[in-house]
Write a protein that holds these residues in place. Structure first.
Motif, PDB file in Angstrom:
ATOM      1  N   VAL A   1       8.509  26.462  53.988  1.00 45.21           N
ATOM      2  CA  VAL A   1       7.746  27.520  53.328  1.00 45.21           C
ATOM      3  C   VAL A   1       6.945  26.949  52.168  1.00 45.21           C
ATOM      4  CG1 VAL A   1       8.002  29.551  51.843  1.00 45.21           C
ATOM      5  CG2 VAL A   1       9.230  29.431  54.022  1.00 45.21           C
ATOM      6  N   TYR A   2       7.600  26.158  51.329  1.00 42.37           N
ATOM      7  CA  TYR A   2       6.899  25.584  50.173  1.00 42.37           C
ATOM      8  C   TYR A   2       5.777  24.657  50.632  1.00 42.37           C
ATOM      9  CZ  TYR A   2       6.070  23.578  45.567  1.00 42.37           C
ATOM     10  OH  TYR A   2       5.478  23.182  44.388  1.00 42.37           O
ATOM     11  N   GLY A   3       6.026  23.892  51.665  1.00 44.16           N
ATOM     12  CA  GLY A   3       4.985  23.006  52.179  1.00 44.16           C
ATOM     13  C   GLY A   3       3.760  23.777  52.652  1.00 44.16           C
ATOM     14  N   LEU A   4       3.977  24.905  53.318  1.00 45.26           N
ATOM     15  CA  LEU A   4       2.852  25.717  53.776  1.00 45.26           C
ATOM     16  C   LEU A   4       2.105  26.351  52.615  1.00 45.26           C
ATOM     17  CD1 LEU A   4       4.564  27.408  56.852  1.00 45.26           C
ATOM     18  CD2 LEU A   4       2.700  25.738  56.928  1.00 45.26           C
ATOM     19  N   LEU A   5       2.831  26.775  51.583  1.00 41.74           N
ATOM     20  CA  LEU A   5       2.187  27.415  50.432  1.00 41.74           C
ATOM     21  C   LEU A   5       1.394  26.424  49.586  1.00 41.74           C
ATOM     22  CD1 LEU A   5       5.087  29.780  49.292  1.00 41.74           C
ATOM     23  CD2 LEU A   5       3.001  30.433  50.494  1.00 41.74           C
TER      24      LEU A   5
ATOM     25  N   PRO B   1      15.059  18.851  46.398  1.00 37.91           N
ATOM     26  CA  PRO B   1      14.530  17.699  45.649  1.00 37.91           C
ATOM     27  C   PRO B   1      13.026  17.514  45.806  1.00 37.91           C
ATOM     28  CG  PRO B   1      16.573  17.112  46.753  1.00 37.91           C
ATOM     29  CD  PRO B   1      16.184  18.466  47.267  1.00 37.91           C
ATOM     30  N   THR B   2      12.505  17.797  46.998  1.00 40.64           N
ATOM     31  CA  THR B   2      11.075  17.594  47.238  1.00 40.64           C
ATOM     32  C   THR B   2      10.244  18.740  46.674  1.00 40.64           C
ATOM     33  OG1 THR B   2      11.583  16.369  49.268  1.00 40.64           O
ATOM     34  CG2 THR B   2       9.327  17.180  49.005  1.00 40.64           C
ATOM     35  N   ALA B   3      10.539  19.954  47.128  1.00 42.13           N
ATOM     36  CA  ALA B   3       9.770  21.110  46.659  1.00 42.13           C
ATOM     37  C   ALA B   3      10.003  21.353  45.172  1.00 42.13           C
ATOM     38  CB  ALA B   3      10.151  22.345  47.468  1.00 42.13           C
TER      39      ALA B   3
ATOM     40  N   VAL C   1       5.044  32.766  43.857  1.00 43.83           N
ATOM     41  CA  VAL C   1       5.915  33.831  44.347  1.00 43.83           C
ATOM     42  C   VAL C   1       5.102  34.934  45.031  1.00 43.83           C
ATOM     43  CG1 VAL C   1       7.763  33.374  42.691  1.00 43.83           C
ATOM     44  CG2 VAL C   1       5.973  34.986  42.086  1.00 43.83           C
ATOM     45  N   TYR C   2       3.887  35.181  44.545  1.00 41.83           N
ATOM     46  CA  TYR C   2       3.092  36.230  45.184  1.00 41.83           C
ATOM     47  C   TYR C   2       2.426  35.742  46.462  1.00 41.83           C
ATOM     48  CZ  TYR C   2       4.023  38.987  41.057  1.00 41.83           C
ATOM     49  OH  TYR C   2       4.668  39.677  40.058  1.00 41.83           O
ATOM     50  N   GLN C   3       2.075  34.480  46.516  1.00 40.66           N
ATOM     51  CA  GLN C   3       1.577  33.933  47.773  1.00 40.66           C
ATOM     52  C   GLN C   3       2.680  33.931  48.828  1.00 40.66           C
ATOM     53  OE1 GLN C   3      -0.565  30.197  47.359  1.00 40.66           O
ATOM     54  NE2 GLN C   3      -1.692  30.956  45.570  1.00 40.66           N
ATOM     55  N   ALA C   4       3.908  33.671  48.412  1.00 36.26           N
ATOM     56  CA  ALA C   4       5.041  33.737  49.344  1.00 36.26           C
ATOM     57  C   ALA C   4       5.222  35.160  49.861  1.00 36.26           C
ATOM     58  CB  ALA C   4       6.313  33.249  48.657  1.00 36.26           C
ATOM     59  N   ALA C   5       5.038  36.149  48.968  1.00 42.34           N
ATOM     60  CA  ALA C   5       5.169  37.548  49.382  1.00 42.34           C
ATOM     61  C   ALA C   5       4.118  37.918  50.417  1.00 42.34           C
ATOM     62  CB  ALA C   5       5.049  38.459  48.163  1.00 42.34           C
TER      63      ALA C   5
END
Length: 450
Positions: free
Chosen positions: A72-76, A136-138, A90-94
């Motif tokens: 998810v973080y990689g896509l965002l 660790p990465t994100a 957080v809003y892009q994730a929403a």
């Protein structure tokens, strides 16, 4: 009539299908919440039903995040190639993963309510932030993103370099010689931390770190308007509990933002070069001095723990009243132990012990204890000492040894969840409501006597 509980969500393991399953599951929970009266009008049975819905939804979110956080973080962030600041993240994730975190509209509705009347959707933000920071990465990518200069500071930088002055709503920054003096001016509230002050301090710290003419930063409270302390300098009264009661202490922007923002920038430095390399090649770090004329409470004391030299007036005191307030004192639990040792840290955090400048233990958090009239001179002396060329490099190496970035990240991952939950705990809500009513009674008495 007892509602049928939501059955646990069973995920398949692939992001696409799991996103659909999560969205559908959360939507069913939202429909059940919508069928209930608004939070202030709910009966005990209604409150139990709402709590059960939220608990089921949070179990589902945790299960989803346990499988998919890094993807998810990689896509965002387009494969970690974009720096997305936490509020936007957080809003892009929403938007991209419906149901994973609250939407802007949901949070706007929450923001209009006092803390006790909210659904507690910031807890869902805390789950997401904690999961990202746990990776660790994100988590490291997010930490580094939040160490970059804010757009507001970049917009003000040229004027500050030219004039040596930036007057913000609640903070004044002035360059005197090679020192940037950052003065808190939330005067009507004893320089308490509210959303304006947090944003202004982030900007002020950026300006001090970005200005090449500045070698040292100085933090000090301005004079206040409170009748008890009229005309005296106050460092900070800590978090504004009235704002917490009124629902004006946002979790992402304030409670997490201050830790990932100016507090961390003071400690570790401002990330000015995104290219790979050693930290000293990528970041700008400078020593910081704090001057406490009267008191530093809560967040004010937390701030002292990231400074390089702390000066206190002889009548000053510091405290970290976490037990009294009911919330977690930021990274105070991590940093205070390093300064004072475990026993005294527990006395302060768990027992509410106040440390007066005249106590022997004050030397564990303050470098100099001086008469009230000697604070200015002590600040000037410390500026001269900490302007030595080798200071910045050595303070960086001390930080590497004392608080490695991954230790900071791992602690903050736990803090994100714990603090979000504590902000909605019944004991906290009862305490802030009681304090608010007491304050309103005092004001009524003052008005009737005037």
């Amino acid at each position: 009539m007892t509602a049928v509980p939501l059955v646990p969500l069973v995920l398949e393991g692939d992001l696409g299908p799991d996103t659909v399953l999560l969205t559908t599951y959360i939507q069913e929970g939202e429909e059940r919440l919508a069928a209930l009266p608004p939070a202030p009008d709910r009966t005990p049975a209604d409150r139990n039903r709402a709590a059960a819905v939220h608990a089921a939804a949070r179990r589902a979110r945790r299960a989803f995040l346990a499988r998919h956080t890094e993807t998810v973080y990689g896509l965002l962030t387009d494969g970690l190639t974009r720096s997305v600041r936490l509020p936007d993240l957080v809003y892009q994730a929403a938007d991209r993963f419906p149901g994973l975190v609250p939407t802007r509209d949901q949070m706007a509705a929450e923001r209009a309510l006092v803390q006790a009347h909210k659904e507690g959707r910031e807890i869902d933000q805390g789950l997401f932030c904690g999961a990202v920071l746990r990776s660790p990465t994100a988590g490291r990518h997010l930490v580094e993103t939040m160490l970059r200069p804010t757009p507001r500071a970049l917009a003000l930088l040229d004027a500050f370099r030219a004039d040596g002055r930036a007057e913000l709503d609640t903070v004044l920054v002035t360059r005197r010689g090679t020192a940037a003096h950052v003065e808190f001016r939330n005067t009507g509230r004893l320089n308490a931390e509210d959303e304006r002050l947090i944003g202004d301090l982030d900007t002020a710290v950026d300006l001090a770190l970005l200005d090449d003419a500045v070698t040292v930063g100085v933090l000090r409270g301005g004079t206040v308007d409170h009748p008890k302390y009229q005309g005296r300098r106050v460092f900070s009264a800590g978090i504004d509990l009235t704002d917490l009661r009124d629902g004006r202490i946002p979790f992402v922007e304030f409670l997490l933002g201050r830790e990932l923002g100016y507090l961390h920038k003071i400690l570790r430095g401002l990330l000015t070069d995104p290219e790979p390399g050693g930290w000293t090649e990528r970041a700008t770090s400078k020593p910081w001095i704090g001057a406490v004329d009267t008191f530093a409470i809560g967040g004010g004391m937390q701030l002292l723990l990231v400074l390089d030299h702390v000066i206190a007036g002889r009548n000053a005191y510091v405290s970290l009243p976490a037990a009294e307030e009911g919330i977690v004192p930021g990274l105070g639990n991590l940093r205070l132990t390093r300064h004072t040792g475990a026993r005294l840290a527990r006395q302060v955090v768990l027992g509410g012990r106040r440390i007066a400048a005249t106590d022997p233990e004050a030397r564990l958090v303050c470098d100099e204890i001086v008469p009230a009239h000697g604070v200015d001179e002590a600040v000037d002396r410390a500026v001269r000492t900490l302007s030595a060329p080798a200071v910045a490099a050595n303070r960086h190496m001390l930080t590497v040894a004392e608080e490695p970035l991954d230790l900071f990240r791992a602690y903050l991952a736990e803090f994100a969840v714990a603090q979000a939950e504590r902000a909605y705990a019944p004991d906290v809500l009862a305490k802030v409501e009681r304090r608010w009513r007491e304050r309103e009674r005092r004001r009524a008495v003052e008005r009737s006597g005037s």
